[in-house]
Every structure is written in C-alpha cells, then in structure tokens.
Design an enzyme around this catalytic site. Structure first.
Site, PDB file in Angstrom:
ATOM      1  N   GLU A 110      34.541  54.746  27.684  1.00 35.41           N
ATOM      2  CA  GLU A 110      34.223  54.942  29.373  1.00 35.41           C
ATOM      3  C   GLU A 110      35.488  54.703  30.203  1.00 35.41           C
ATOM      4  O   GLU A 110      36.090  53.639  29.949  1.00 35.41           O
ATOM      5  CB  GLU A 110      33.081  54.386  29.554  1.00 35.41           C
ATOM      6  CG  GLU A 110      32.010  54.509  28.792  1.00 35.41           C
ATOM      7  CD  GLU A 110      30.603  53.822  29.344  1.00 35.41           C
ATOM      8  OE1 GLU A 110      29.457  54.294  28.614  1.00 35.41           O
ATOM      9  OE2 GLU A 110      30.619  53.308  30.070  1.00 35.41           O
ATOM     10  N   CYS A 123      39.287  52.746  36.670  1.00 34.16           N
ATOM     11  CA  CYS A 123      39.004  51.546  35.678  1.00 34.16           C
ATOM     12  C   CYS A 123      39.052  51.934  34.163  1.00 34.16           C
ATOM     13  O   CYS A 123      38.247  53.017  34.062  1.00 34.16           O
ATOM     14  CB  CYS A 123      37.481  50.892  36.037  1.00 34.16           C
ATOM     15  SG  CYS A 123      37.406  49.648  34.668  1.00 34.16           S
ATOM     16  N   CYS A 130      33.664  45.554  22.295  1.00 39.33           N
ATOM     17  CA  CYS A 130      34.512  44.277  22.446  1.00 39.33           C
ATOM     18  C   CYS A 130      34.433  43.392  21.517  1.00 39.33           C
ATOM     19  O   CYS A 130      33.291  43.241  21.472  1.00 39.33           O
ATOM     20  CB  CYS A 130      34.385  43.969  24.098  1.00 39.33           C
ATOM     21  SG  CYS A 130      35.658  42.628  24.532  1.00 39.33           S
ATOM     22  N   CYS A 134      31.094  37.555  25.577  1.00 41.39           N
ATOM     23  CA  CYS A 134      30.847  37.071  26.906  1.00 41.39           C
ATOM     24  C   CYS A 134      29.428  37.252  27.023  1.00 41.39           C
ATOM     25  O   CYS A 134      28.550  38.582  26.832  1.00 41.39           O
ATOM     26  CB  CYS A 134      31.481  37.694  27.941  1.00 41.39           C
ATOM     27  SG  CYS A 134      33.294  37.451  27.702  1.00 41.39           S
ATOM     28  N   CYS A 137      27.969  40.215  29.663  1.00 41.18           N
ATOM     29  CA  CYS A 137      28.754  41.592  29.487  1.00 41.18           C
ATOM     30  C   CYS A 137      27.688  42.685  28.647  1.00 41.18           C
ATOM     31  O   CYS A 137      27.742  41.998  27.345  1.00 41.18           O
ATOM     32  CB  CYS A 137      30.103  41.450  29.289  1.00 41.18           C
ATOM     33  SG  CYS A 137      31.058  43.086  29.080  1.00 41.18           S
ATOM     34  N   GLU A 179      39.002  43.829  25.584  1.00 40.73           N
ATOM     35  CA  GLU A 179      39.820  42.675  25.879  1.00 40.73           C
ATOM     36  C   GLU A 179      41.520  43.149  25.861  1.00 40.73           C
ATOM     37  O   GLU A 179      41.921  43.183  24.515  1.00 40.73           O
ATOM     38  CB  GLU A 179      39.586  41.761  25.381  1.00 40.73           C
ATOM     39  CG  GLU A 179      40.579  40.456  25.544  1.00 40.73           C
ATOM     40  CD  GLU A 179      41.067  40.083  26.915  1.00 40.73           C
ATOM     41  OE1 GLU A 179      40.075  39.885  27.802  1.00 40.73           O
ATOM     42  OE2 GLU A 179      42.153  40.080  27.109  1.00 40.73           O
ATOM     43  N   CYS A 359      31.020  46.775  36.576  1.00 45.06           N
ATOM     44  CA  CYS A 359      31.399  45.819  35.355  1.00 45.06           C
ATOM     45  C   CYS A 359      30.168  45.377  34.645  1.00 45.06           C
ATOM     46  O   CYS A 359      29.156  44.842  34.878  1.00 45.06           O
ATOM     47  CB  CYS A 359      31.667  44.479  36.196  1.00 45.06           C
ATOM     48  SG  CYS A 359      33.273  44.833  37.298  1.00 45.06           S
TER      49      CYS A 359
HETATM   50  N1  SAH Z   1      37.878  41.651  28.766  1.00 42.30           N
HETATM   51  C1  SAH Z   1      38.438  41.799  30.044  1.00 42.30           C
HETATM   52  C2  SAH Z   1      38.286  43.060  30.964  1.00 42.30           C
HETATM   53  C3  SAH Z   1      36.679  43.578  30.792  1.00 42.30           C
HETATM   54  S1  SAH Z   1      35.509  42.966  31.923  1.00 42.30           S
HETATM   55  C4  SAH Z   1      37.884  40.750  30.919  1.00 42.30           C
HETATM   56  O1  SAH Z   1      37.196  39.782  30.503  1.00 42.30           O
HETATM   57  O2  SAH Z   1      38.567  40.523  32.010  1.00 42.30           O
HETATM   58  C5  SAH Z   1      35.943  43.370  33.492  1.00 42.30           C
HETATM   59  C6  SAH Z   1      35.149  42.162  34.627  1.00 42.30           C
HETATM   60  O3  SAH Z   1      33.933  42.401  34.606  1.00 42.30           O
HETATM   61  C7  SAH Z   1      35.536  41.011  33.977  1.00 42.30           C
HETATM   62  O4  SAH Z   1      35.632  40.150  35.160  1.00 42.30           O
HETATM   63  C8  SAH Z   1      34.022  40.591  33.618  1.00 42.30           C
HETATM   64  O5  SAH Z   1      33.948  39.384  33.387  1.00 42.30           O
HETATM   65  C9  SAH Z   1      33.331  41.370  34.356  1.00 42.30           C
HETATM   66  N2  SAH Z   1      31.936  41.559  34.047  1.00 42.30           N
HETATM   67  C10 SAH Z   1      31.586  41.671  32.815  1.00 42.30           C
HETATM   68  N3  SAH Z   1      30.241  41.578  32.637  1.00 42.30           N
HETATM   69  C11 SAH Z   1      29.705  41.801  34.062  1.00 42.30           C
HETATM   70  C12 SAH Z   1      28.431  41.803  34.767  1.00 42.30           C
HETATM   71  N4  SAH Z   1      27.411  42.136  33.838  1.00 42.30           N
HETATM   72  N5  SAH Z   1      28.321  41.768  35.830  1.00 42.30           N
HETATM   73  C13 SAH Z   1      29.490  41.524  36.615  1.00 42.30           C
HETATM   74  N6  SAH Z   1      30.631  41.388  36.189  1.00 42.30           N
HETATM   75  C14 SAH Z   1      30.718  41.521  34.757  1.00 42.30           C
END
Ligand code: SAH
Length: 367
Positions: A110, A123, A130, A134, A137, A179, A359
């Site tokens: 995506e 983006c 991934c 986290c 996420c 990542e 995000c």
């Molecule tokens: N792996 C990388 C890039 C992908 S996530 C990273 O961790 O930075 C991009 C951003 O979206 C990151 O800051 C992540 O923490 C945030 N993110 C992930 N899940 C989210 C959610 N449910 N709500 C808001 N932000 C989120």
C-alpha cells in the site's frame, strides 16, 4: 540453475525461460556497469537512468536517444516495471488517496497520497507486512512477508505520480508498511535514485525515512552521505513503557537510538522528527512532557504528535486491545506545555481513516 527455473532438464530446451534483468531499481553506477558488461558505453546507463527515474518511462521505444540496435538487443532481457495497479480508493472528506499495488510475486502493498494545504505527501512502503510487533500498529498485526526491492520502492512513486500527477507530489515519507531500516540496502538504493540530480522531481530534503529505531542502521545511514531526513517513532521516553509498546526496544534501546539520532543530526545537519502517538494514561502525563523536553533540548529536533488510529477493524488482542487515544483536551494541554518550553510541535491531523489509510492502518485486506 543458470536460467532460474526448476524445470526438469528435458523441458528446458523447449521453454528457454531466461531470468530477466530487472533494471528498475538499479542505481546509476549499477546501470553503467550493466551496459559496460554488455560491451556498450557506460553513458547508456545515464540515459536509461534518466528515462526510468525522471521521465518515468516503462517503454523502451520511448527512449529515443538509445539506438534501435541497442533497444532490440536488450528489450527481451530486461524489466522496466516491477509493480501494477491493483486497487485505488479516495477519501471523500480529506481527498487522501490509497493505492494497492501488486508485485510480480503477487504480494499486495500500500501507498497513500496525503494532500495538505501547502504540500502533497506520498507515503510509501518498504516491506510486505512488518516484522516488528508494535502494539499500536495494524501492519504489525498482519506479520511480515517480504522485503521490497529498490525497484518496488521506487515504482510506488512512479505509479502514484502517473495517476495523481508527478508535479503535485512534493514530499515522500517512508512511513507505509514495514521498517525501512530492516530493509536497509534496498531502502538506501531507492534513496540514491531519488537523490540523484538526474532524477530531479523530488529533492532529498523533501524525503523522510521513519524508523522504529534500528540504532546501528541509523548511524550507517548518517554515514551514507544521502542526508535524507529521519523520523524516530519515539512514543515513550521511558525504556520500560517503550519496550511494552514496541518490543524492538528490547533489542535496540531508547538510549542507543537517541545516541544514534544525535549522531545523525550532527553528521547530516538535519533536524530529527520524533513521532509520538498520544495514548491515554501511557505516555500523556507531565512526567512524559518533562522527559520529552529534556530529549528535545539535547537533540536538534521537532515533535510530531500523532493521534492514535484505532485498530478495532483488526480485532486486536491483549495489550493492543486496551490501547486508547488520549482525549482531545489532554493532547492540547500536552502540546501547550511543550510549546511553553519552546519545543517545536506539530499535531498531525488524522487523514484517511475513513478508507483505512491512516498511520498504522495499512494492513492489506486483499491478502
Ligand atoms: N516502521 C517505521 C515506519 C512505519 S509506521 C516506524 O516505525 O517508524 C509510520 C508511523 O505511524 C510511525 O510513527 C508509527 O509509530 C505510526 N503508527 C503506527 N500505528 C499507528 C496507529 N495505530 N495510530 C497512529 N500512528 C501509528
């Protein structure tokens, strides 16, 4: 096997399947080497580079300054495109546009276009799924399938630009699925392509790579000479809470990552963005404000406050299921306290959650 197939020997003569050379994703020096190895002049590599990455060409016959004899010699052995459109959806409210692309091995990935008043950001993803887990996420919940190649990373830009208008895309963020620093070589190659002066289009100053914090790779990127901007997904200034939210913190601690981004800022002369999702009762107290202020005083940086986008569509379990966004007034209060200490804070507006493109919601429904 030479020809890249697993066919039994007797079938090989009939099929003659030759593995194609995927030119899309090769850097300038790699393209020059490809032509040199064929006994051709290396400036053909420059010409190809221009056509693929500036002109966004996928048709060798458009490359009119490459002699026909050369085009004919290589046309059947090369690939100029790695992805195809699979699905697009545009949000009625925010005009956020989500793309799902399909790779040659049938993985879906995506990308999202986020139009704002003064800029339009694309983006892009660096992995299929991934491997990080986290807790907040959605991509993490779907697990990890594959790294994307440098061509697949670039082609998200190419296909989005062709559909949306190249000149309209002003910024790129590596904040989609995956990542980036765990797919370091391909991420770096794609950045080399974007940052080459022949590519024009987008300046490296308008590109941000977001990482959950792979400290040694942050340092390696600092030393690469690319000078792209980086964002660290901070989300808590305390080791214990951060490890709970982002298990990768047990491997690369917050302390190590902060040292790495400080090195990055110094080496590249850029400001670090700290991304910070506001989670109710977990990272939204005065103690958190104070810890953030301390970090920001030590590292040239700004904070990007991200409202938490719910994962309810993914049926999360355990700790994940308990996460809640901090209430609006608590977020405002938190931001004000930071600003009172002269910290630069942006509050990201949630964009595209009506089409699951915000995000952490980039989990493909079509797998
Ligand atoms: N792996 C990388 C890039 C992908 S996530 C990273 O961790 O930075 C991009 C951003 O979206 C990151 O800051 C992540 O923490 C945030 N993110 C992930 N899940 C989210 C959610 N449910 N709500 C808001 N932000 C989120």
């Amino acid at each position: 096997m030479e020809n890249g197939t697993n066919l039994p020997a007797e079938n090989n003569s009939e099929n003659q399947i030759q593995k194609k050379v995927i030119l899309k994703g090769l850097t300038l020096s790699e393209l020059k080497n490809y032509f040199l190895a064929k006994g051709l002049q290396k400036f053909r590599g420059e010409q190809f580079f221009y056509w693929m990455y500036n002109h966004l060409s996928t048709n060798i016959d458009e490359m009119t300054n490459i002699p026909k004899t050369i085009r004919n010699e290589i046309r059947n052995e090369i690939e100029l495109q790695t992805l195809e459109y699979f699905y697009t959806e545009e949000s009625e409210n925010t005009k956020t546009k989500k793309y799902i692309f399909v790779t040659k091995d049938n993985n879906k990935i995506e990308s999202v276009i986020i139009p704002e008043e003064t800029r339009t950001t694309l983006c892009i993803s660096t992995q299929v799924g991934c491997p990080l887990d986290c807790q907040f996420c959605a991509t993490g919940l779907m697990g990890y399938k594959n790294n994307l190649s440098s061509g697949e990373i670039f082609d998200q830009y190419m296909l989005a630009a062709k559909d949306y208008g190249k000149e309209k895309i002003t910024n790129i963020v590596y904040m989609g699925m995956g990542e980036p620093l765990l797919n370091y070589q391909n991420t770096l190659k794609s950045l080399k392509i974007f940052s080459n002066e022949l590519t024009k289009g987008i300046s490296v100053k308008k590109i941000t790579v977001s990482t959950a914090g792979i400290a040694p790779k942050i340092r390696e990127l600092a030393d690469s000479g690319i000078n792209v901007k980086i964002a660290l997904s901070l989300h808590s200034c305390f080791e214990e809470m951060r490890s709970k939210l982002m298990p990768i913190n047990q491997k690369y601690s917050l302390k190590e990552n902060l040292m790495a981004v400080r090195y990055y800022a110094k080496k590249t002369g850029t400001r670090i963005t700290f991304e910070y999702i506001m989670l109710k009762d977990l990272n939204d107290t005065d103690e958190d404000v104070n810890a953030l202020v301390k970090i920001c005083k030590e590292i040239p940086s700004k904070i990007n406050i991200i409202p938490f986008n719910s994962l309810s569509h993914m049926n999360p379990k355990g700790f994940s299921a308990k996460l809640e966004s901090a209430p609006r007034d608590r977020i405002e209060n938190f931001v004000q306290k930071l600003r009172d200490k002269n910290i630069t804070v942006m509050v990201r507006q949630t964009q595209g959650d009506d089409i699951a493109a915000a995000c952490g919601q980039l989990a493909v429904k079509f797998l």
